[in-house]
Motif scaffolding. Structure first.
Motif, mmCIF file in Angstrom:
data_model
loop_
_atom_site.group_PDB
_atom_site.id
_atom_site.type_symbol
_atom_site.label_atom_id
_atom_site.label_comp_id
_atom_site.label_asym_id
_atom_site.label_seq_id
_atom_site.Cartn_x
_atom_site.Cartn_y
_atom_site.Cartn_z
ATOM 1 N N ARG A 68 76.822 118.471 76.988
ATOM 2 C CA ARG A 68 77.910 118.613 75.929
ATOM 3 C C ARG A 68 78.459 119.868 75.823
ATOM 4 N N GLN A 69 77.548 120.983 76.620
ATOM 5 C CA GLN A 69 78.181 122.276 76.558
ATOM 6 C C GLN A 69 78.373 122.711 75.129
ATOM 7 N N SER B 194 93.137 118.447 70.030
ATOM 8 C CA SER B 194 92.892 118.801 71.095
ATOM 9 C C SER B 194 91.393 118.811 71.461
ATOM 10 N N ARG B 195 90.803 118.179 70.536
ATOM 11 C CA ARG B 195 89.268 118.300 70.942
ATOM 12 C C ARG B 195 89.100 116.948 71.356
ATOM 13 N N ASN C 140 90.867 121.444 74.581
ATOM 14 C CA ASN C 140 89.418 121.789 74.380
ATOM 15 C C ASN C 140 88.647 121.495 75.655
ATOM 16 N N MET C 141 88.595 120.122 76.174
ATOM 17 C CA MET C 141 87.914 119.697 77.336
ATOM 18 C C MET C 141 88.175 120.609 78.613
ATOM 19 N N ASN D 253 79.992 116.182 80.057
ATOM 20 C CA ASN D 253 80.505 115.558 79.174
ATOM 21 C C ASN D 253 82.267 116.185 79.313
ATOM 22 N N MET D 254 82.478 117.532 79.345
ATOM 23 C CA MET D 254 83.748 117.835 79.297
ATOM 24 C C MET D 254 84.602 117.222 80.559
ATOM 25 N N GLY E 47 86.910 129.437 64.963
ATOM 26 C CA GLY E 47 87.222 128.555 65.933
ATOM 27 C C GLY E 47 86.297 127.506 66.093
ATOM 28 N N TYR E 48 85.212 127.456 65.483
ATOM 29 C CA TYR E 48 83.932 126.736 65.643
ATOM 30 C C TYR E 48 84.003 125.157 64.917
ATOM 31 N N LEU E 49 83.882 124.116 65.551
ATOM 32 C CA LEU E 49 83.570 123.057 64.669
ATOM 33 C C LEU E 49 81.920 122.576 64.871
ATOM 34 N N ILE E 50 81.233 122.050 63.717
ATOM 35 C CA ILE E 50 80.016 121.945 63.624
ATOM 36 C C ILE E 50 79.664 120.322 64.092
ATOM 37 N N SER E 51 78.962 120.232 65.010
ATOM 38 C CA SER E 51 78.318 118.811 65.159
ATOM 39 C C SER E 51 76.854 118.878 64.742
ATOM 40 N N TYR F 128 84.396 127.747 61.114
ATOM 41 C CA TYR F 128 85.876 127.198 61.260
ATOM 42 C C TYR F 128 86.953 128.436 61.738
ATOM 43 N N ILE G 199 78.070 112.914 66.091
ATOM 44 C CA ILE G 199 79.080 113.161 65.022
ATOM 45 C C ILE G 199 79.387 114.531 64.755
ATOM 46 N N SER G 200 80.661 114.769 64.831
ATOM 47 C CA SER G 200 80.992 116.102 64.379
ATOM 48 C C SER G 200 81.238 116.075 62.772
ATOM 49 N N SER H 194 83.169 125.927 74.369
ATOM 50 C CA SER H 194 83.654 124.486 74.033
ATOM 51 C C SER H 194 83.970 124.490 72.373
ATOM 52 N N ASN H 195 83.755 125.640 71.910
ATOM 53 C CA ASN H 195 84.069 125.791 70.366
ATOM 54 C C ASN H 195 83.211 124.985 69.639
ATOM 55 N N GLN H 196 82.053 124.658 70.171
ATOM 56 C CA GLN H 196 81.347 123.614 69.322
ATOM 57 C C GLN H 196 79.799 124.369 68.948
ATOM 58 N N ALA I 273 86.939 124.046 78.225
ATOM 59 C CA ALA I 273 85.600 124.203 78.270
ATOM 60 C C ALA I 273 84.999 123.707 79.766
#
Lengths: 338, 338
Positions: A116-117, B115-116, A55-56, B55-56, A95-99, A92, B98-99, A65-67, A59
């Motif tokens: 953090r993009q 992958s993250r 992922n990094m 960050n990436m 494809g995203y995760l939540i911060s 999700y 935090i995610s 970055s899918n976040q 991104a």
DNA sequence: TTTCAATGTACACTCGTATGTACTATTTAT
DNA sequence: ATAAATAGTACATACGAGTGTACATTGAAA
């Protein structure tokens, strides 16, 4: 230490499949002609190695970055956690995760966030300065802001979401008036911070507007705010009830406040709903378990969450932001039933 | 579209400060000799440009990603949101965000996570398979698991945190027994999912152990589980109360369950706490607002959150994981006061 | 046969950062 | 004076992936 599993990279897949790294990339992103046979071999190798592009690196190379970042001020609220939970579900699938983080009111925080993009940001914090929203949007990040204050400046490339605070409040007040209340008071939150701020969010605006459009005066005597503790709040509510002002309706900024007020009232012999009607906001679990059961306003959390993700997704795809407003559902329970 | 603020990179800083990129890097990371004068110029340039290393890129180059993932199964629980909220506070000071995500029980989810490049992971989900924990740890990621099940296999490079479910449950049951209860029942959660599972978490274990060590029998008649709805649960509780089994104590898996049971009891004329004592778990807000106020078990959320972050931080730094156990506080309110 | 489009592949560069290594200039020890 | 240690700098490579561009092959159209 020991051999902490080396990461699987594109090169590993390429080697196993007997193709070049470029081919692997094309297969993964599905954006170039690739020979059927090789494609299959790559897919097989991916499966065997359980490969997933880092992922990094992605991104960094300019992909997503899918976040998505969710900035709140009181994560603990049931309301927030419901929204976040629902957002997680929808996001999700895209494809995203939540911060998640509590609002920090500093420039460092903003550069933190930018570095953090994040692909998109949701701001649900009354204390998050417009200035910062502008910076984030200016950095090219799609931002969705949940409206909290009345006069929220329109910011370029930012979507404003009305979650129903205003209309919900109007409905709640109208409901009290419909039930015959003639002296409704607004009970604001408990201010833990040093400074006592007058109520400024959309719920209060809704209260004022609905009262006035029904020809009721709103004055200091109809607002309870600035209390520093639960006890102080309860005492203040009792004071209002005991004076000659004949308070017969209480609108609490949220369910917990309403519950405290309700308890305060019953403690000095007022019956709910016979002598005084009480309504809260949020449809949180305490509204169903307190006694009597609290009437309240329910926001459409699922729809809000879904729309937020959808909207961010579109904005990330380059579309213009658009503002959306949600209505609310009034839930009548025992505290206003006559 | 338009000039969406170009990112500020190390190169920009270097140019403004009139030094090489390398120097900028050294200043930022503070790990090489750098001329005082140049250092100052770089620091000034950083401030002027509001630069912050991407960050990436950092994470890709092997540094930390500065992200911690929290995997839960019901984010909506007040308990979880409190923990997350506190973790956010502590973690932020160490540079982490935090995610948060709900547990997805698939291999794809795991490779997603890997992958993250999270620096650390907290698992607080009863349904998260050990197998996956192993994979994460095997990929070199520090993992802290909140203990939920009784016989949790020890996994290498994983820290197991006892949040107090077991001891808290024992204390709760002992409290009921101290109050004179002779027929205590355990009320399990509402199972929304299709399959009805027997209670298997540490609260139940604590219940059983404490009962037996006080020479009380535990059998089917002392367990309410598998109910599919709130109504069904209430009805089942009433059934138990009405039969000759003389139930005089109820231990609810959490406060909400306890509240439902308590309401069910009062509806058919049982007085709480005179006829039957009720105790819950979590010290959530409903326990303070229901009526009568619910006795409950409070976990040390702040300490747990703090310790979790601290522990992860150490593990990220290369130290060995260590297991920690927390005790709980019993909060006596009206539902057990005699 | 020649020409051109379609198909398929791979090199080489890029994203922004970290750092091993080598190099120079200066200081200290011998 | 020379050797060795230290301070300070910069080059070049790497992290893992995406993609512009150039090139090779094939088939069909002219």
């Amino acid at each position: 230490m020991s051999d902490a599993g080396k990461r699987v990279t594109r090169a590993d897949v390429a080697k196993l499949a007997g193709v070049s790294e470029t081919i692997v990339s094309y297969v993964i992103n599905n954006n170039r002609y690739v020979d059927k046979d090789k494609r299959l071999r790559v897919e097989e190798a991916v499966r065997m190695l359980n490969y997933r592009p880092n992922n990094m690196a992605r991104a960094l190379k300019g992909k997503r970055s899918n976040q998505i970042l969710f900035i709140a001020d009181h994560i603990t609220n049931e309301y927030f956690s419901s929204i976040v939970s629902e957002m997680d579900r929808y996001a999700y699938d895209s494809g995203y995760l939540i911060s998640l983080c509590a609002n920090r009111n500093t420039p460092e925080f903003i550069s933190q966030v930018i570095s953090r993009q994040y692909d998109g940001i949701v701001v649900s914090s009354a204390s998050f300065p417009d200035k910062y929203v502008e910076q984030l949007a200016g950095a090219g990040i799609p931002v969705v802001v949940f409206r909290r204050r009345r006069h929220q400046r329109k910011i370029e490339r930012v979507a404003l979401l009305g979650t129903g605070l205003y209309t919900g409040a109007r409905n709640a007040v109208r409901h009290l008036i419909d039930r015959g209340c003639r002296n409704v008071i607004y009970v604001d939150r408990i201010s833990v911070k040093g400074h006592i701020s007058p109520p400024d969010d959309l719920r209060f605006s809704g209260f004022v507007d609905e009262m006035e459009s029904n020809d009721f005066q709103v004055g200091p005597e109809s607002i309870v705010c600035g209390c520093r503790s639960q006890e102080e709040l309860a005492e203040e509510v009792r004071r209002r009830l005991r004076t000659g002002s004949k308070v017969d309706g209480i609108f609490g900024r949220n369910d917990m406040i309403a519950c405290i007020a309700m308890t305060a009232a019953t403690q000095i012999g007022f019956r709910v709903p016979e002598d005084v009607c009480v309504i809260g906001f949020d449809d949180s679990s305490i509204s169903r378990f307190c006694s009597p059961k609290l009437s309240t306003v329910s926001m459409k959390k699922e729809e809000i969450a879904c729309a937020t993700v959808e909207l961010l997704n579109q904005m990330i795809g380059g579309k213009q932001p658009k503002d959306i407003d949600f209505d609310t559902t009034l839930i009548e329970r025992d505290s206003t039933r006559r």
